[in-house]
Design a protein around this motif. Structure first.
Motif, PDB file in Angstrom:
ATOM      1  N   ALA A 200       0.865  -1.476   0.477  1.00 33.63           N
ATOM      2  CA  ALA A 200      -0.173  -0.120  -0.334  1.00 33.63           C
ATOM      3  C   ALA A 200       0.574   1.076  -0.322  1.00 33.63           C
ATOM      4  CB  ALA A 200      -0.621  -0.409   1.191  1.00 33.63           C
ATOM      5  N   ALA A 201       2.178   1.490   0.352  1.00 32.60           N
ATOM      6  CA  ALA A 201       2.715   2.727   0.729  1.00 32.60           C
ATOM      7  C   ALA A 201       3.560   2.432  -0.664  1.00 32.60           C
ATOM      8  CB  ALA A 201       4.208   2.151   2.206  1.00 32.60           C
ATOM      9  N   ASP A 202       3.806   2.044  -1.156  1.00 33.94           N
ATOM     10  CA  ASP A 202       4.161   2.444  -2.825  1.00 33.94           C
ATOM     11  C   ASP A 202       3.411   2.642  -3.785  1.00 33.94           C
ATOM     12  OD1 ASP A 202       6.380   0.606  -2.039  1.00 33.94           O
ATOM     13  OD2 ASP A 202       6.515  -0.954  -2.890  1.00 33.94           O
ATOM     14  N   THR A 203       2.043   1.887  -3.207  1.00 35.13           N
ATOM     15  CA  THR A 203       1.181   2.482  -3.758  1.00 35.13           C
ATOM     16  C   THR A 203       0.978   4.061  -3.986  1.00 35.13           C
ATOM     17  OG1 THR A 203       0.366   0.543  -4.198  1.00 35.13           O
ATOM     18  CG2 THR A 203      -1.724   2.054  -4.817  1.00 35.13           C
ATOM     19  N   GLU A 204       0.715   3.680  -2.948  1.00 29.03           N
ATOM     20  CA  GLU A 204       0.403   5.223  -2.245  1.00 29.03           C
ATOM     21  C   GLU A 204       1.325   6.577  -2.653  1.00 29.03           C
ATOM     22  OE1 GLU A 204       0.086   8.462   1.629  1.00 29.03           O
ATOM     23  OE2 GLU A 204      -0.294   6.331   1.952  1.00 29.03           O
ATOM     24  N   ALA A 205       2.507   6.957  -2.563  1.00 31.69           N
ATOM     25  CA  ALA A 205       3.914   6.502  -3.071  1.00 31.69           C
ATOM     26  C   ALA A 205       3.715   6.727  -5.352  1.00 31.69           C
ATOM     27  CB  ALA A 205       5.100   6.290  -3.019  1.00 31.69           C
ATOM     28  N   LEU A 206       3.158   6.202  -6.068  1.00 31.92           N
ATOM     29  CA  LEU A 206       3.151   5.795  -7.243  1.00 31.92           C
ATOM     30  C   LEU A 206       2.324   7.192  -7.665  1.00 31.92           C
ATOM     31  CD1 LEU A 206       3.815   4.917  -9.841  1.00 31.92           C
ATOM     32  CD2 LEU A 206       2.767   3.067  -9.338  1.00 31.92           C
ATOM     33  N   GLN A 207       0.627   7.325  -6.556  1.00 37.16           N
ATOM     34  CA  GLN A 207      -0.088   7.717  -7.045  1.00 37.16           C
ATOM     35  C   GLN A 207       0.301   9.655  -6.486  1.00 37.16           C
ATOM     36  OE1 GLN A 207      -2.970   6.987  -8.080  1.00 37.16           O
ATOM     37  NE2 GLN A 207      -4.082   5.797  -6.822  1.00 37.16           N
ATOM     38  N   SER A 208       1.495   9.864  -5.861  1.00 40.41           N
ATOM     39  CA  SER A 208       1.579  10.507  -5.680  1.00 40.41           C
ATOM     40  C   SER A 208       3.158  11.897  -6.924  1.00 40.41           C
ATOM     41  CB  SER A 208       2.843  10.930  -4.078  1.00 40.41           C
ATOM     42  OG  SER A 208       1.954  11.231  -3.447  1.00 40.41           O
ATOM     43  N   ALA A 209       4.057  10.039  -7.468  1.00 38.54           N
ATOM     44  CA  ALA A 209       4.414  10.496  -8.034  1.00 38.54           C
ATOM     45  C   ALA A 209       3.346  10.604  -9.626  1.00 38.54           C
ATOM     46  CB  ALA A 209       5.209   9.308  -8.559  1.00 38.54           C
ATOM     47  N   LEU A 210       1.982  10.525  -9.832  1.00 35.37           N
ATOM     48  CA  LEU A 210       1.340  10.408 -11.170  1.00 35.37           C
ATOM     49  C   LEU A 210       0.933  12.013 -10.926  1.00 35.37           C
ATOM     50  CD1 LEU A 210      -0.593  10.223 -13.032  1.00 35.37           C
ATOM     51  CD2 LEU A 210      -1.641   8.376 -11.859  1.00 35.37           C
ATOM     52  N   ALA A 211       0.589  12.423  -9.888  1.00 32.00           N
ATOM     53  CA  ALA A 211      -0.441  13.569  -9.300  1.00 32.00           C
ATOM     54  C   ALA A 211       0.512  15.054 -10.360  1.00 32.00           C
ATOM     55  CB  ALA A 211      -0.373  13.598  -7.980  1.00 32.00           C
ATOM     56  N   ALA A 212       2.399  14.277  -9.586  1.00 32.58           N
ATOM     57  CA  ALA A 212       3.263  15.136  -9.932  1.00 32.58           C
ATOM     58  C   ALA A 212       3.223  15.226 -11.564  1.00 32.58           C
ATOM     59  CB  ALA A 212       4.238  15.080  -9.550  1.00 32.58           C
ATOM     60  N   GLU A 213       3.420  14.201 -12.474  1.00 25.29           N
ATOM     61  CA  GLU A 213       3.411  14.313 -13.585  1.00 25.29           C
ATOM     62  C   GLU A 213       2.271  14.821 -14.392  1.00 25.29           C
ATOM     63  OE1 GLU A 213       5.609  13.870 -15.463  1.00 25.29           O
ATOM     64  OE2 GLU A 213       7.033  12.234 -14.146  1.00 25.29           O
ATOM     65  N   HIS A 214       0.880  14.843 -13.453  1.00 22.88           N
ATOM     66  CA  HIS A 214       0.123  15.586 -14.202  1.00 22.88           C
ATOM     67  C   HIS A 214       0.069  17.116 -14.022  1.00 22.88           C
ATOM     68  CE1 HIS A 214      -3.053  12.573 -14.634  1.00 22.88           C
ATOM     69  NE2 HIS A 214      -3.471  12.117 -13.313  1.00 22.88           N
ATOM     70  N   ALA A 215       1.124  17.624 -12.976  1.00 25.09           N
ATOM     71  CA  ALA A 215       0.802  18.914 -12.694  1.00 25.09           C
ATOM     72  C   ALA A 215       1.996  19.242 -13.937  1.00 25.09           C
ATOM     73  CB  ALA A 215       1.679  19.394 -11.568  1.00 25.09           C
ATOM     74  N   ALA A 265      -6.124  17.356 -11.398  1.00 23.99           N
ATOM     75  CA  ALA A 265      -6.481  17.767 -10.874  1.00 23.99           C
ATOM     76  C   ALA A 265      -7.229  18.952 -11.356  1.00 23.99           C
ATOM     77  CB  ALA A 265      -6.173  19.297 -10.067  1.00 23.99           C
ATOM     78  N   PRO A 266      -8.796  19.611 -11.433  1.00 23.90           N
ATOM     79  CA  PRO A 266      -9.581  20.932 -11.411  1.00 23.90           C
ATOM     80  C   PRO A 266      -9.100  21.391 -12.236  1.00 23.90           C
ATOM     81  CG  PRO A 266     -10.732  19.603 -10.010  1.00 23.90           C
ATOM     82  CD  PRO A 266      -9.035  19.369  -9.704  1.00 23.90           C
ATOM     83  N   GLY A 267      -7.529  22.343 -11.732  1.00 24.95           N
ATOM     84  CA  GLY A 267      -7.304  22.870 -11.630  1.00 24.95           C
ATOM     85  C   GLY A 267      -5.855  23.760 -11.293  1.00 24.95           C
ATOM     86  N   TYR A 268      -5.427  24.056 -12.010  1.00 28.23           N
ATOM     87  CA  TYR A 268      -3.164  24.444 -11.503  1.00 28.23           C
ATOM     88  C   TYR A 268      -3.143  26.178 -11.234  1.00 28.23           C
ATOM     89  CZ  TYR A 268      -3.444  19.204 -12.013  1.00 28.23           C
ATOM     90  OH  TYR A 268      -3.266  18.079 -12.189  1.00 28.23           O
ATOM     91  N   ARG A 269      -2.525  26.534 -10.179  1.00 27.76           N
ATOM     92  CA  ARG A 269      -1.741  27.845 -10.714  1.00 27.76           C
ATOM     93  C   ARG A 269      -0.240  28.127 -10.610  1.00 27.76           C
ATOM     94  NH1 ARG A 269      -4.887  31.976  -8.187  1.00 27.76           N
ATOM     95  NH2 ARG A 269      -5.975  30.243  -7.229  1.00 27.76           N
TER      96      ARG A 269
END
Length: 344
Positions: A200-215, A265-269
């Motif tokens: 689960a911790a690996d999945t959470e870290a991967l989700q964070s990396a994915l969120a960073a790539e979206h931005a 995310a719906p929007g970015y700043r």
């Protein structure tokens, strides 16, 4: 690259505040940490020896080429910080003392800047050789130090492959300091693990990396809108494609294990106003530097450690290419405070 709309903003909250994995869930954390430290001790000692050899090479070249002393001295200072990070948790009695520059000058095998660049590259490869056997905490350090070493080698003119790089045959072995590294090869390597088997911790870290790539994907859309036609625009396009490919690879990997990938995310700043090519380049450097934090954390995972180290290194190289002043430990330095993603 799509041009940004007035209704869309970039927030680098997705690139900051990322979870630092500790890998310690035992009911007796002190005992668990001691066990990890004991297991890491041979690796740390081996890495310290490699670091001391690299420092001796720096001292030899600086002594032989005093005109390059200022430039090489800055890089050497980074290596000293690498040594300090690698010596963490070692008892003072067991950690070898570093060799002062005055004592080691002339002792290294390197004699030219090209020799020194090759030494940096080989040493970065040695960091990766111990990556999979290291504890999560040490793995983060090794991935960061390897990325810094690769950036040093590139700055000194050596962009050859790292000897111990490549968790899979499809991994890109020779990242360039330009953002034009192969996106498809990196994405293929990123998707080589199976999400179903990840903790689960690996999945959470991967989700964070994915969120960073979206931005980052959105951020490069802004960057591309302000770069002039020519090499800069092509570099921006290549980096944009690389982040798209890695984002898509992380999404496929999560979905293959039955996990719903983090959505954009719906929007970015934006962290600052982008109004011309100069500020666009600054944004690209900022994006890549912030991404190193996501991949340093992902380097602590078990399933995606080597792929994360590759991504960390590529981001560090691109950040340097865009003019960022990289810290000695990319991804481990404290990130600037950033706002959260918000819709308009």
């Amino acid at each position: 690259m799509p041009a940004p709309t007035r209704r869309t903003f970039l927030a680098l909250g997705a690139l900051g505040g990322l979870l630092a994995l500790s890998g310690c869930t035992d009911s007796h954390p002190k005992n668990a940490q001691q066990t990890a430290d004991d297991a890491d001790r041979p690796l740390r000692l081996r890495q310290l020896a490699a670091t001391d050899a690299l420092l001796a090479d720096y001292d030899a070249v600086i002594a032989a080429r005093p005109a390059d002393a200022a430039r090489l001295g800055d890089l050497r200072d980074d290596v000293v910080q690498h040594r300090e990070a690698l010596a963490q948790s070692l008892p003072a009695s067991s950690a070898p003392a570093s060799v002062p520059a005055s004592a080691s000058a002339g002792a290294g095998a390197a004699r030219t800047v090209a020799d020194l660049a090759a030494s940096e590259r080989r040493t970065a490869g040695r960091r990766l050789a111990d990556l999979t056997a290291a504890s999560p905490a040490l793995a983060r350090i090794l991935a960061s130090v390897a990325a810094s070493g690769a950036a040093h080698a590139a700055a000194l003119g050596d962009t050859g492959p790292l000897a111990d790089d490549g968790a899979s045959p499809s991994a890109s072995p020779s990242p360039s300091p330009s953002p034009s590294a192969s996106a498809s090869a990196s994405a293929s390597a990123s998707g080589s693990a199976t999400a179903a088997a990840m903790p689960a911790a690996d999945t959470e870290a991967l989700q964070s990396a994915l969120a960073a790539e979206h931005a980052a994907v959105y951020g490069y859309g802004v960057v591309g809108a302000f770069l002039p036609t020519g090499p800069q625009r092509e570099d921006g396009r290549a980096a944009y494609a690389a982040h798209q490919a890695r984002r898509d690879a992380w999404q496929r990997l999560l979905a293959s294990g039955g996990t719903s990938p983090t959505a954009a995310a719906p929007g970015y700043r934006l962290p600052f106003q982008v109004k011309d090519a100069a500020t666009a380049g600054q944004l690209a450097a900022y994006l890549e530097t912030q991404l190193t934090a996501a991949y340093a954390d992902l380097s602590a995972t078990t399933a995606l450690r080597t792929q994360a180290a590759t991504a960390l290194r590529e981001c560090a190289l691109r950040a340097a290419h865009w003019g960022a002043d990289l810290p000695a430990l990319p991804g481990l330095a404290a990130a600037d405070p950033t706002p959260s993603a918000s819709a308009t």
